[in-house]
Design a protein around this motif. Structure first.
Motif, PDB file in Angstrom:
ATOM      1  N   SER A  26       0.834  -1.203   0.000  1.00 17.55           N
ATOM      2  CA  SER A  26       0.000   0.000   0.000  1.00 17.55           C
ATOM      3  C   SER A  26       0.862   1.243   0.000  1.00 17.55           C
ATOM      4  O   SER A  26       2.031   1.211   0.421  1.00 17.55           O
ATOM      5  N   GLU A  27       0.286   2.301  -0.486  1.00 17.98           N
ATOM      6  CA  GLU A  27       0.928   3.618  -0.460  1.00 17.98           C
ATOM      7  C   GLU A  27      -0.173   4.644  -0.685  1.00 17.98           C
ATOM      8  O   GLU A  27      -1.069   4.425  -1.515  1.00 17.98           O
ATOM      9  N   PRO A  28      -0.161   5.734   0.078  1.00 20.03           N
ATOM     10  CA  PRO A  28      -1.199   6.751  -0.113  1.00 20.03           C
ATOM     11  C   PRO A  28      -1.323   7.153  -1.591  1.00 20.03           C
ATOM     12  O   PRO A  28      -0.306   7.383  -2.255  1.00 20.03           O
ATOM     13  N   LYS A  68      -2.351   5.256  -4.026  1.00 23.76           N
ATOM     14  CA  LYS A  68      -2.258   4.112  -4.942  1.00 23.76           C
ATOM     15  C   LYS A  68      -3.269   3.023  -4.584  1.00 23.76           C
ATOM     16  O   LYS A  68      -3.772   2.973  -3.462  1.00 23.76           O
TER      17      LYS A  68
END
Lengths: 120, 120
Positions: B61-63, B65
């Motif tokens: 996860s990544e903000p 995306k």
């Protein structure tokens, strides 16, 4: 902040369907949007949650909270999904006490993901 | 922004284990942290990704995306997991072109979740 209930509309739920046959995912999405969405919950259609063998599937997310994905759902689960979404929206971190979760949320979790770290 | 690779360390991967036996999830986490993490990827242990029947499991996860969850992984998959994490980190939206994904990421996706709407 608003809780998002993503509903996979392309899901065939493991069924072999004619190309133009109604998809179980679309039927679930229609049932959910025809009901009253709980306060603070927005229902959003999405094409494919990549849970194809375990569909129909939905995901609950909100910035700062754990994300949950549930599967093996049908339109008949609409009241329970909305009750579970309401409890999630009312929670501080997305972790609803076990006893307050609908049975489908206890038994049909496909995955959960910790809150994003937005300060990194 | 940093990509987070969450690794479930409590996963028994469907095995019946003695209480103090090494858990497949912990073994996967150890293998991943002993390797060199790709640039822009942080490996974070988590207790239970609620994918117990499909473990060992990881989440990317990544903000901003898409989030991905993968399952049925073992420590032997470490190089492929890290290669897939690097491609994810390098992508703009988390959607890595199909041919550039490791085979385990093509075939062992448990779920994906759209980017959070942080402006709502």
């Amino acid at each position: 902040m608003t809780t998002t209930l993503h509903v996979c509309t392309t899901c065939r739920a493991g069924e072999v369907l004619e190309e133009d046959a109604p998809r179980p995912g679309a039927q679930l999405h229609a049932a959910l949007t025809q009901a009253d969405a709980p306060k603070g919950v927005k229902i959003v259609a999405v094409e494919c949650l990549s849970a194809c063998s375990q569909g129909a599937a939905v995901a609950l997310s909100e910035p700062g909270k754990w994300t949950y994905v549930y599967g093996r759902l049908t339109a008949a689960d609409t009241p329970d999904i909305l009750a579970g979404a309401a409890a999630y929206a009312a929670s501080g971190d997305g972790l609803v006490p076990w006893r307050e979760r609908p049975v489908i949320f206890r038994k049909q979790s496909l995955a959960r993901i910790p809150p994003m770290e937005t300060n990194s």
